[in-house]
Design a protein around this motif. Structure first.
Motif, PDB file in Angstrom:
ATOM      1  N   LYS A 275       7.082 -34.939 -43.511  1.00  0.00           N
ATOM      2  CA  LYS A 275       6.660 -35.554 -44.780  1.00  0.00           C
ATOM      3  C   LYS A 275       5.276 -35.061 -45.190  1.00  0.00           C
ATOM      4  O   LYS A 275       5.017 -34.788 -46.368  1.00  0.00           O
ATOM      5  CB  LYS A 275       6.653 -37.084 -44.652  1.00  0.00           C
ATOM      6  N   ALA A 276       4.381 -34.944 -44.202  1.00  0.00           N
ATOM      7  CA  ALA A 276       3.022 -34.478 -44.490  1.00  0.00           C
ATOM      8  C   ALA A 276       3.015 -33.036 -44.973  1.00  0.00           C
ATOM      9  O   ALA A 276       2.297 -32.685 -45.917  1.00  0.00           O
ATOM     10  CB  ALA A 276       2.153 -34.626 -43.238  1.00  0.00           C
ATOM     11  N   LEU A 277       3.844 -32.202 -44.343  1.00  0.00           N
ATOM     12  CA  LEU A 277       3.937 -30.803 -44.762  1.00  0.00           C
ATOM     13  C   LEU A 277       4.456 -30.691 -46.195  1.00  0.00           C
ATOM     14  O   LEU A 277       3.968 -29.877 -46.987  1.00  0.00           O
ATOM     15  CB  LEU A 277       4.861 -30.025 -43.818  1.00  0.00           C
ATOM     16  N   GLU A 278       5.459 -31.513 -46.500  1.00  0.00           N
ATOM     17  CA  GLU A 278       6.038 -31.459 -47.846  1.00  0.00           C
ATOM     18  C   GLU A 278       5.017 -31.889 -48.893  1.00  0.00           C
ATOM     19  O   GLU A 278       4.873 -31.256 -49.943  1.00  0.00           O
ATOM     20  CB  GLU A 278       7.285 -32.344 -47.921  1.00  0.00           C
ATOM     21  N   LYS A 279       4.288 -32.964 -48.600  1.00  0.00           N
ATOM     22  CA  LYS A 279       3.261 -33.441 -49.524  1.00  0.00           C
ATOM     23  C   LYS A 279       2.193 -32.362 -49.741  1.00  0.00           C
ATOM     24  O   LYS A 279       1.789 -32.078 -50.875  1.00  0.00           O
ATOM     25  CB  LYS A 279       2.612 -34.708 -48.963  1.00  0.00           C
ATOM     26  N   TYR A 280       1.771 -31.756 -48.643  1.00  0.00           N
ATOM     27  CA  TYR A 280       0.744 -30.713 -48.725  1.00  0.00           C
ATOM     28  C   TYR A 280       1.248 -29.489 -49.493  1.00  0.00           C
ATOM     29  O   TYR A 280       0.511 -28.877 -50.264  1.00  0.00           O
ATOM     30  CB  TYR A 280       0.296 -30.310 -47.322  1.00  0.00           C
ATOM     31  N   ALA A 281       2.519 -29.143 -49.295  1.00  0.00           N
ATOM     32  CA  ALA A 281       3.100 -27.987 -49.997  1.00  0.00           C
ATOM     33  C   ALA A 281       3.110 -28.207 -51.506  1.00  0.00           C
ATOM     34  O   ALA A 281       2.814 -27.292 -52.279  1.00  0.00           O
ATOM     35  CB  ALA A 281       4.513 -27.728 -49.488  1.00  0.00           C
ATOM     36  N   PHE A 282       3.429 -29.439 -51.923  1.00  0.00           N
ATOM     37  CA  PHE A 282       3.432 -29.745 -53.361  1.00  0.00           C
ATOM     38  C   PHE A 282       2.015 -29.660 -53.928  1.00  0.00           C
ATOM     39  O   PHE A 282       1.801 -29.180 -55.043  1.00  0.00           O
ATOM     40  CB  PHE A 282       4.031 -31.129 -53.615  1.00  0.00           C
ATOM     41  N   LEU A 283       1.043 -30.151 -53.151  1.00  0.00           N
ATOM     42  CA  LEU A 283      -0.352 -30.078 -53.589  1.00  0.00           C
ATOM     43  C   LEU A 283      -0.795 -28.618 -53.717  1.00  0.00           C
ATOM     44  O   LEU A 283      -1.440 -28.235 -54.701  1.00  0.00           O
ATOM     45  CB  LEU A 283      -1.252 -30.811 -52.589  1.00  0.00           C
TER      46      LEU A 283
ATOM     47  N   GLY B  69      -0.499 -22.770 -58.419  1.00  0.00           N
ATOM     48  CA  GLY B  69       0.422 -22.428 -59.498  1.00  0.00           C
ATOM     49  C   GLY B  69       1.667 -21.704 -59.017  1.00  0.00           C
ATOM     50  O   GLY B  69       2.387 -21.100 -59.806  1.00  0.00           O
ATOM     51  N   LYS B  70       1.916 -21.737 -57.721  1.00  0.00           N
ATOM     52  CA  LYS B  70       3.115 -21.106 -57.164  1.00  0.00           C
ATOM     53  C   LYS B  70       3.512 -21.839 -55.894  1.00  0.00           C
ATOM     54  O   LYS B  70       2.666 -22.321 -55.134  1.00  0.00           O
ATOM     55  CB  LYS B  70       2.864 -19.619 -56.873  1.00  0.00           C
ATOM     56  N   GLY B  71       4.826 -21.944 -55.680  1.00  0.00           N
ATOM     57  CA  GLY B  71       5.312 -22.687 -54.521  1.00  0.00           C
ATOM     58  C   GLY B  71       6.146 -21.827 -53.592  1.00  0.00           C
ATOM     59  O   GLY B  71       6.931 -20.992 -54.040  1.00  0.00           O
TER      60      GLY B  71
END
Length: 290
Positions: free
Chosen positions: A152-160, A166-168
């Motif tokens: 969950k923490a990785l996903e939150k950080y990835a979105f940030l 400006g790229k994911g």
């Protein structure tokens, strides 16, 4: 820690093995905790190499004991990660969930001149059931609950990160390597994730030698079904078949599924020894001939 790395001065190239600074063999198993381990040392090595004039980097990212998404490495290079109160976060995987903003104003300026090629032999994405936390977390000391929290923490950080940059890249193959270090290199340094064997063969210019060869001999310690899944002999055989060359492989022993090698370009393979013998016996010429 003391961490060694290589420099090819003519090419201003540094060759770094991240596991020397943040590897799974550096911590006793009973003390492993991916909530606390950090990739900070990897950033220190990169900075040291850059200060010595290196501008190209080849980084091997296997065998990590971290799950901090490379944030520690970035912290060592001047990136600032802050919580909701504007306070700097600490180190380790547990701190990721606190990140609310990323400040790039203090980033080591030389990084803009640097190129990164990342030797990465896994294709796991950053998050999810095949992600860094779920697949590799348990071997780094994480229990089921910790795996869920880290994911969950990785996903939150990835979105940030996506918002900041400006790229994911969280779904890109290989970004889950080394506890998310692959993600850090791709996202923040425009790094290229490449199979390790392809990188090595290219650096050594093996293809030039193959153009004039009659036969190719390769090998590894244990030849089995994994040999053709990104390991050196499989990569060598693939390149050799481009020139229709016969490929022979030798190995210390033969394991399950080795017959798959025959389907992937290794025409024949042999164990160097047929049974367990002492080093002295193995080194005798008559033993080798037999």
């Amino acid at each position: 820690l003391d961490c060694s790395y290589g420099i090819m001065e003519n090419e201003k190239l540094a060759v770094i093995e991240m596991a020397c600074a943040a590897g799974i063999t550096l911590i006793p198993k009973e003390k492993m905790n991916p909530l606390k381990t950090t990739s900070y040392g990897v950033g220190e090595v990169i900075k040291d190499a850059a200060e010595k004039g290196c501008r190209k980097f080849i980084v091997g990212i296997g065998g990590s004991v971290t799950n901090d998404c490379g944030v520690g490495m970035l912290q060592a290079l001047g990136f600032s990660f802050k919580d909701e109160n504007g306070e700097e976060i600490g180190f380790g995987g547990a701190e990721l969930e606190r990140v609310e903003s990323v400040d790039v104003s203090g980033v080591y300026p030389v990084l803009k001149e640097c190129e990164f090629e990342i030797a990465c032999d896994v294709n796991n994405p950053l998050c999810g059931k095949n992600g860094a936390s779920a697949v590799f977390g348990p071997q780094k000391g994480a229990d089921k609950k910790t795996v869920e929290e880290m994911d969950k923490a990785l996903e939150k950080y990835a979105f940030l990160s996506e918002k900041v940059l400006g790229k994911g890249f969280k779904d890109k193959e290989g970004t889950g390597a080394a506890g998310g270090l692959g993600f850090a290199f791709v996202s923040y340094f425009n790094g290229k994730l490449l199979p390790g064997i392809e990188l090595v063969l290219d650096m050594l210019d093996i293809e030039k030698e193959m153009k004039t060869a009659d036969i190719v001999i390769t090998g590894e310690g244990r030849l089995d079904s994994q040999t053709v899944m990104g390991k050196a002999p499989g990569g060598v055989a693939k390149l050799a078949k481009k020139y229709n060359l016969p490929v022979i492989a030798f190995s210390g022993c033969i394991g399950d599924g080795a017959e798959k090698c025959n389907l992937k370009g290794i025409d024949a393979f042999f164990p160097i020894i047929r049974n367990a013998v002492s080093i002295e016996e193995a080194m005798k010429k008559e033993s080798a001939e037999k």
